[in-house]
Design a protein around this motif. Structure first.
Motif, PDB file in Angstrom:
ATOM      1  N   GLY A 129     -38.211 -32.211 -32.278  1.00  0.00           N
ATOM      2  CA  GLY A 129     -37.820 -32.126 -30.865  1.00  0.00           C
ATOM      3  C   GLY A 129     -38.797 -31.194 -30.174  1.00  0.00           C
ATOM      4  N   SER A 130     -38.318 -30.385 -29.243  1.00  0.00           N
ATOM      5  CA  SER A 130     -39.282 -29.584 -28.482  1.00  0.00           C
ATOM      6  C   SER A 130     -39.999 -28.560 -29.368  1.00  0.00           C
ATOM      7  N   ARG A 131     -39.286 -27.860 -30.219  1.00  0.00           N
ATOM      8  CA  ARG A 131     -39.938 -26.845 -31.060  1.00  0.00           C
ATOM      9  C   ARG A 131     -40.794 -27.489 -32.167  1.00  0.00           C
ATOM     10  N   ASP A 138     -37.404 -37.446 -38.257  1.00  0.00           N
ATOM     11  CA  ASP A 138     -36.447 -37.114 -37.199  1.00  0.00           C
ATOM     12  C   ASP A 138     -35.373 -38.184 -37.217  1.00  0.00           C
ATOM     13  N   ARG A 139     -34.211 -37.817 -36.684  1.00  0.00           N
ATOM     14  CA  ARG A 139     -33.155 -38.834 -36.625  1.00  0.00           C
ATOM     15  C   ARG A 139     -33.478 -39.873 -35.550  1.00  0.00           C
ATOM     16  N   ARG A 198     -39.038 -39.908 -31.384  1.00  0.00           N
ATOM     17  CA  ARG A 198     -39.654 -38.601 -31.629  1.00  0.00           C
ATOM     18  C   ARG A 198     -40.798 -38.742 -32.642  1.00  0.00           C
ATOM     19  N   ASP A 202     -30.494 -39.954 -39.795  1.00  0.00           N
ATOM     20  CA  ASP A 202     -29.777 -38.701 -40.018  1.00  0.00           C
ATOM     21  C   ASP A 202     -29.957 -38.149 -41.431  1.00  0.00           C
ATOM     22  N   THR A 255     -34.958 -28.403 -36.997  1.00  0.00           N
ATOM     23  CA  THR A 255     -33.784 -29.162 -36.555  1.00  0.00           C
ATOM     24  C   THR A 255     -32.826 -28.217 -35.826  1.00  0.00           C
ATOM     25  N   TRP A 302     -29.565 -25.780 -35.667  1.00  0.00           N
ATOM     26  CA  TRP A 302     -29.267 -24.721 -36.638  1.00  0.00           C
ATOM     27  C   TRP A 302     -28.488 -25.193 -37.867  1.00  0.00           C
ATOM     28  N   HIS A 351     -30.530 -26.410 -40.823  1.00  0.00           N
ATOM     29  CA  HIS A 351     -31.617 -25.634 -41.431  1.00  0.00           C
ATOM     30  C   HIS A 351     -31.384 -25.403 -42.920  1.00  0.00           C
ATOM     31  N   GLU A 368     -37.014 -22.841 -39.385  1.00  0.00           N
ATOM     32  CA  GLU A 368     -36.834 -22.205 -38.082  1.00  0.00           C
ATOM     33  C   GLU A 368     -35.612 -21.273 -38.104  1.00  0.00           C
ATOM     34  N   VAL A 369     -35.536 -20.456 -37.086  1.00  0.00           N
ATOM     35  CA  VAL A 369     -34.436 -19.501 -36.968  1.00  0.00           C
ATOM     36  C   VAL A 369     -33.289 -20.141 -36.184  1.00  0.00           C
ATOM     37  N   ASN A 380     -41.239 -16.108 -35.687  1.00  0.00           N
ATOM     38  CA  ASN A 380     -42.512 -15.920 -34.989  1.00  0.00           C
ATOM     39  C   ASN A 380     -42.646 -14.560 -34.321  1.00  0.00           C
ATOM     40  N   TRP A 383     -25.885 -29.469 -29.433  1.00  0.00           N
ATOM     41  CA  TRP A 383     -25.768 -28.605 -30.604  1.00  0.00           C
ATOM     42  C   TRP A 383     -25.749 -27.110 -30.254  1.00  0.00           C
TER      43      TRP A 383
HETATM   44  N1  NAD Z   1     -38.826 -19.491 -33.009  1.00  0.00           N
HETATM   45  C1  NAD Z   1     -38.747 -19.810 -31.727  1.00  0.00           C
HETATM   46  O1  NAD Z   1     -39.310 -19.176 -30.862  1.00  0.00           O
HETATM   47  C2  NAD Z   1     -37.947 -21.015 -31.341  1.00  0.00           C
HETATM   48  C3  NAD Z   1     -38.060 -21.561 -30.060  1.00  0.00           C
HETATM   49  C4  NAD Z   1     -37.324 -22.709 -29.770  1.00  0.00           C
HETATM   50  C5  NAD Z   1     -36.482 -23.257 -30.725  1.00  0.00           C
HETATM   51  N2  NAD Z   1     -36.402 -22.681 -31.952  1.00  0.00           N
HETATM   52  C6  NAD Z   1     -35.556 -23.269 -32.991  1.00  0.00           C
HETATM   53  O2  NAD Z   1     -36.069 -24.533 -33.358  1.00  0.00           O
HETATM   54  C7  NAD Z   1     -35.009 -25.401 -33.684  1.00  0.00           C
HETATM   55  C8  NAD Z   1     -35.101 -26.673 -32.878  1.00  0.00           C
HETATM   56  O3  NAD Z   1     -34.936 -26.381 -31.518  1.00  0.00           O
HETATM   57  P1  NAD Z   1     -35.349 -27.414 -30.391  1.00  0.00           P
HETATM   58  O4  NAD Z   1     -35.257 -26.690 -29.116  1.00  0.00           O
HETATM   59  O5  NAD Z   1     -36.607 -28.063 -30.778  1.00  0.00           O
HETATM   60  O6  NAD Z   1     -34.157 -28.468 -30.479  1.00  0.00           O
HETATM   61  P2  NAD Z   1     -34.247 -30.027 -30.155  1.00  0.00           P
HETATM   62  O7  NAD Z   1     -32.849 -30.493 -30.021  1.00  0.00           O
HETATM   63  O8  NAD Z   1     -35.206 -30.256 -29.034  1.00  0.00           O
HETATM   64  O9  NAD Z   1     -34.914 -30.620 -31.478  1.00  0.00           O
HETATM   65  C9  NAD Z   1     -34.210 -30.818 -32.661  1.00  0.00           C
HETATM   66  C10 NAD Z   1     -34.740 -32.090 -33.289  1.00  0.00           C
HETATM   67  O10 NAD Z   1     -34.076 -32.272 -34.539  1.00  0.00           O
HETATM   68  C11 NAD Z   1     -33.767 -33.647 -34.631  1.00  0.00           C
HETATM   69  N3  NAD Z   1     -32.668 -33.854 -35.572  1.00  0.00           N
HETATM   70  C12 NAD Z   1     -31.345 -33.703 -35.385  1.00  0.00           C
HETATM   71  N4  NAD Z   1     -30.664 -34.067 -36.486  1.00  0.00           N
HETATM   72  C13 NAD Z   1     -31.592 -34.462 -37.392  1.00  0.00           C
HETATM   73  C14 NAD Z   1     -31.521 -34.966 -38.717  1.00  0.00           C
HETATM   74  N5  NAD Z   1     -30.347 -35.146 -39.343  1.00  0.00           N
HETATM   75  N6  NAD Z   1     -32.672 -35.271 -39.350  1.00  0.00           N
HETATM   76  C15 NAD Z   1     -33.868 -35.138 -38.739  1.00  0.00           C
HETATM   77  N7  NAD Z   1     -33.994 -34.661 -37.478  1.00  0.00           N
HETATM   78  C16 NAD Z   1     -32.866 -34.334 -36.821  1.00  0.00           C
HETATM   79  C17 NAD Z   1     -33.414 -34.082 -33.214  1.00  0.00           C
HETATM   80  O11 NAD Z   1     -33.477 -35.474 -33.044  1.00  0.00           O
HETATM   81  C18 NAD Z   1     -34.476 -33.333 -32.442  1.00  0.00           C
HETATM   82  O12 NAD Z   1     -35.655 -34.104 -32.313  1.00  0.00           O
HETATM   83  C19 NAD Z   1     -33.748 -24.621 -33.433  1.00  0.00           C
HETATM   84  O13 NAD Z   1     -33.305 -24.076 -34.609  1.00  0.00           O
HETATM   85  C20 NAD Z   1     -34.150 -23.528 -32.506  1.00  0.00           C
HETATM   86  O14 NAD Z   1     -33.367 -22.379 -32.627  1.00  0.00           O
HETATM   87  C21 NAD Z   1     -37.119 -21.585 -32.278  1.00  0.00           C
END
Ligand code: NAD
Length: 486
Positions: free
Chosen positions: A62-64, A85-86, A90, A113, A132, A134, A137, A154-155, A183, A232
């Motif tokens: 996803g975004s991270r 990814d699910r 993506r 999934d 993914t 939390w 993880h 990830e955290v 990070n 989530w």
């Molecule tokens: N360290 C940092 O600075 C920082 C910054 C942003 C986010 N994060 C962490 O990164 C993680 C993701 O955050 P995000 O903002 O990208 O969330 P997001 O919802 O944008 O991305 C999560 C991704 O996981 C996928 N996903 C969900 N279930 C799945 C599965 N069963 N199998 C495979 N993929 C699956 C989703 O489809 C999505 O693409 C979180 O834990 C968040 O806390 C950390």
């Protein structure tokens, strides 16, 4: 992986589940004896990947995760070989991004999934990079360890004490490190503080403060995302009290103070106000569409501000806060206070006693003196890598420095900067802070995941990377290819 290997892992999993249940029933979860028969993993040199390409599979893009794909694609000697990814789109979006940049590998796709299980069990890769939501993880990281792969997670990497123990025990059993991708350990000020600490500028560190104060009201609950995506993080806040995101403020402090390395957490108390700033009920009524499943959620549990105090066994104190719903400027606080001086951030300020600077620490240093400290004592890692890291992007460069460090350590068989005990000691705060808040802020003991080994290990040193040896040409980093800042 051969069949014997696999059945050994399955047998272990069954045993682990049974032992976990017995330990909880007996009420001795905090002192659960690890059975990772390979011994402790602190300062462990994992040499299997030294001197060869490191093959990485991503789970959750996803975004991270997408930002991580961009960054990791720029590290020589690290190959992205799988994307999971699910959501199919993506995976396709990231495949296209790599193909457009003529990435030399076409990563294998894993969609669905449960697809991460295939990747962890049978995928042809060395490292699983998990970004993914939390709750996934720990299951992904555990599965990776059972599949013989090294998890970078990830955290927050685990949400309960039991989940933390499972990772500790699996990492020990299979002799594979497991690292939380914190990070902020590689932020400029966090690294500066670590450098100052190792130079003795603080004297003895006696207190520290960290936080995740980030106004995320626009995101929680999000109406711009499909509910299945946005749900989530919002859902975590709706269902839980306590600090669900303790690591950004806490882990850098732990690295500097030598938590699990000469000291350790003893107990904590946690206090929380109510959800005053985000009126979830009004949002549910007025903003969410009729068919949005969040409309039927029970009232929010999480307050706006959670404050947790931790006492260490050496008598030091730490404050860690979490607030994602107040109209406040971003802050991780980053405060380190010792017998001879203090540094904090947001804004950056410092004061030292006259032994170092002809001045008492009654007032903060002026801007010029503070900036001189910042320049003069800049951590060597930041000095070496921040130019290229800022170009690549990711939270002002710290994300790329983090990725460079794990890659560099694995390429050279050096211990990773953060081990599974660091992951466990900080991630377990999710459960323990909630427990304390719900009990009227009663003290809660923090397990010693090292089982006494914290006494035998030296604090993290002042590390660096050799960009030349890594083959990274800072001038050659393509601006267009730069990572997203997420
Ligand atoms: N360290 C940092 O600075 C920082 C910054 C942003 C986010 N994060 C962490 O990164 C993680 C993701 O955050 P995000 O903002 O990208 O969330 P997001 O919802 O944008 O991305 C999560 C991704 O996981 C996928 N996903 C969900 N279930 C799945 C599965 N069963 N199998 C495979 N993929 C699956 C989703 O489809 C999505 O693409 C979180 O834990 C968040 O806390 C950390």
């Amino acid at each position: 992986m051969n069949a014997t290997h696999m059945s050994d892992r399955r047998g272990f999993l069954k045993g682990a589940a049974w032992m976990g249940a017995a330990a909880v029933a007996a009420g001795c979860r905090l002192d659960r004896l690890g059975f990772g028969d390979g011994g402790v993993m602190q300062d462990y040199r994992y040499t299997k990947l030294a001197g060869r390409d490191i093959r990485v599979g991503f789970v959750g893009i996803g975004s991270r995760g997408r930002g991580a794909v961009h960054r990791v694609s720029m590290i020589p000697g690290v190959k992205i070989v799988a994307l999971c990814d699910r959501m199919r789109e993506r995976v396709d979006e990231n495949l296209k991004w790599l193909a457009d940049r003529k990435y030399p590998v076409v990563p294998k796709s894993y969609v669905g999934d449960e697809a991460y299980k295939d990747l962890c069990d049978f995928g042809d890769c060395d490292v699983i990079y998990c970004a993914t939501p939390w709750h996934l993880h720990q299951p992904v990281a555990l599965r990776a360890l059972y599949g013989g792969k090294l998890p970078l997670v990830e955290v927050t990497s685990a949400l309960t004490v039991d989940e933390c123990w499972e990772l500790v025990e699996a990492s020990e059993k299979f002799r594979i490190p497991c690292m939380q991708l914190e990070n902020c350990v590689y932020g400029e000020i966090e690294l500066l503080e670590l450098n100052l600490a190792r130079l003795g500028m603080f004297g003895e560190i006696v207190h520290a403060e960290g936080a995740y104060i980030h106004d995320l009201r626009g995101l929680v609950p999000s109406t711009t995302h499909h509910p299945s995506e946005a749900h989530w993080r919002y859902g975590e806040n709706m269902r839980h009290k306590g600090n669900r995101y303790p690591t950004h403020g806490l882990v850098p402090i732990c690295q500097t103070m030598g938590i699990n390395r000469g000291d350790r957490f003893d107990y904590l108390v946690s206090l929380e106000n109510g959800p005053h700033n985000v009126n979830y009920e009004r949002m549910k009524k007025e903003i969410l569409k009729d068919d949005d499943p969040r409309k039927f959620d029970p009232p929010a549990e999480m307050g706006d501000m959670n404050t947790t105090l931790i006492k260490t066994v050496n008598g030091k104190s730490i404050m860690v806060q979490h607030d994602v719903s107040s109209p406040r400027p971003y802050s991780r606080i980053c405060l380190i206070s010792g017998t001879k001086g203090i540094v904090r951030d947001y804004p950056f300020q410092c004061a030292f006693e006259d032994k170092y600077y002809d001045q008492k620490a009654h007032e903060w240093f002026g801007e010029d003196a503070a900036n001189e400290i910042r320049r003069k004592y800049m951590h060597p890692l930041w000095r070496t890598a921040s130019d290229v890291a800022k170009k690549v992007g990711g939270h002002g460069g710290m994300d790329f420095i983090m990725d460079l460090r794990w890659a560099y350590c694995l390429q050279n068989g050096f211990p990773l900067d953060m081990d599974v005990y660091d992951l466990a000691a900080t991630s377990c705060l999710c459960e323990l802070t909630e427990k304390s808040v719900r009990s009227g802020s009663k003290p809660v003991r923090v397990p010693d995941f090292t089982r006494g080994n914290w006494r035998n290990v030296a604090p993290w040193g002042v590390v660096n990377v050799d960009l030349k040896k890594m083959g990274l040409d800072a001038g050659g980093v393509d601006k267009d290819a730069a990572a997203l800042n997420v």
